[in-house]
Write a protein that holds these residues in place. Structure first.
Motif, short mmCIF file in Angstrom:
data_model
loop_
_atom_site.label_atom_id
_atom_site.label_comp_id
_atom_site.label_asym_id
_atom_site.label_seq_id
_atom_site.Cartn_x
_atom_site.Cartn_y
_atom_site.Cartn_z
N ASP A 209 -35.72 16.77 37.07
CA ASP A 209 -36.03 15.72 36.09
C ASP A 209 -37.41 15.86 35.48
OD1 ASP A 209 -33.56 14.49 36.42
OD2 ASP A 209 -34.25 13.30 38.11
N TYR B 58 -37.29 12.78 32.97
CA TYR B 58 -36.03 12.17 32.56
C TYR B 58 -35.56 11.14 33.58
CZ TYR B 58 -31.37 11.41 30.80
OH TYR B 58 -30.26 10.81 30.31
N GLN B 59 -35.33 9.91 33.11
CA GLN B 59 -34.77 8.86 33.97
C GLN B 59 -33.61 8.21 33.22
OE1 GLN B 59 -37.54 6.52 36.49
NE2 GLN B 59 -39.14 7.22 35.09
N GLY C 21 -36.85 18.45 32.30
CA GLY C 21 -36.11 18.80 33.50
C GLY C 21 -35.27 20.05 33.33
#
Length: 291
Positions: free
Chosen positions: A199, A287-288, A239
């Protein structure tokens, strides 16, 4: 609901010690003298791969991304279970699946199929056997340890942009990443903490620091990148590289090439410092998922 909030709720249910409080790449189950390592990841069209992506590439990425979680535990793969959504070009997916399973010498053991989409989604459960004990976790980093990464970061970002923009530049790192299984097995007896970078380096370093109740000091200029220098900040946040992030004593015999990018300190005002500046929120670090 944000991914982090949903995981916080799930942690109230994940009371088995093998779940590692949902703060690790995989669960670890002790069976006699063996330790099984299990992980499950999904790929969603439009999120993890571009619409219209080659089915062969989707199969490769699905397997490799799951095996990367086993690599972070120093585990030897025993097999995989596939969750597959039927649709166009199923035969091409099978061709890609055959290729990636042969590459890693991993058997397909079972799974499930369903209809649905678009968008399509695919899941895979990877089962492995730990090759070293204790099995590395995210929570073992200690003050005085050095922070290392394998390989270069940003290649997947550049590959994604090449595909998205149709430039014809090399996109292999994004389409067909490599799981660092051999490296993980060699590192497992030597590291204090380890995880794969899926990520973004900064977000994953934040997570490891939080799990270890420590502060990570990272030198952004020391991180090897496979992107133009002006994209360094992006490469640290993107990511899909699936390299290994790990901590070990400052003068280790690592047995593999790796680059030192920082130092672990006792927990201070923030879990992460980048180039001497405290980072007090994980927002924007990588990245979430969010609903």
């Amino acid at each position: 609901m944000k991914e982090s909030a949903f995981l916080d709720q799930l942690r109230t249910l994940a009371t088995h010690p093998g779940a590692r409080d949902f703060r690790d790449d995989a669960c670890v189950l002790e069976l006699g003298t063996e330790r099984l390592v299990l992980t499950h990841d999904m790929l969603v069209e439009g999120v993890h791969f571009l619409p219209g992506a080659a089915p062969e590439d989707v199969a490769w990425k699905l397997v490799a991304s799951n095996l990367s979680d086993l690599a972070a535990k120093g585990a030897e793969p025993l097999g995989v279970l596939l969750g597959y959504m039927l649709g166009a070009a199923d035969d091409r997916f099978i061709d890609g699946l055959e290729e990636v399973l042969a590459h890693y010498n991993v058997p397909l053991l079972g799974g499930d199929t369903t209809a649905g989409g678009p968008p399509r989604s695919f899941g895979l459960t990877a089962i492995g056997r730990a090759t070293s004990t204790p099995v590395p976790s995210r929570s073992g980093a200690r003050p005085g340890d050095a922070i290392f990464v394998t390989g270069e970061l940003g290649a997947a970002m550049m590959g994604f942009e090449a595909l998205r923009d149709g430039t014809g530049a090399d996109s292999t790192a994004y389409r067909c990443p490599m799981a660092r299984l051999a490296e993980g097995q060699l590192l497992a007896p030597r590291v204090s903490a380890m995880m794969d970078i899926s990520d973004g380096l900064l977000l994953d370093a934040w997570r490891m620091a939080e799990a270890s109740h420590a502060t990570f000091l990272i030198d952004g200029q020391a991180v090897p990148i496979a992107a133009p220098e002006e994209r360094r900040g992006d490469a640290l946040r993107w990511g899909d590289d699936y390299e290994l992030l790990f901590t070990a004593r400052a003068d280790p015999e690592l047995a593999i090439p790796a680059t030192r990018i920082g130092t672990v300190e006792p927990r201070g005002a923030a879990p992460l410092y980048l180039n001497g500046e405290a980072i007090t929120s994980s927002e924007g670090l990588g990245y979430q998922h969010a609903a």
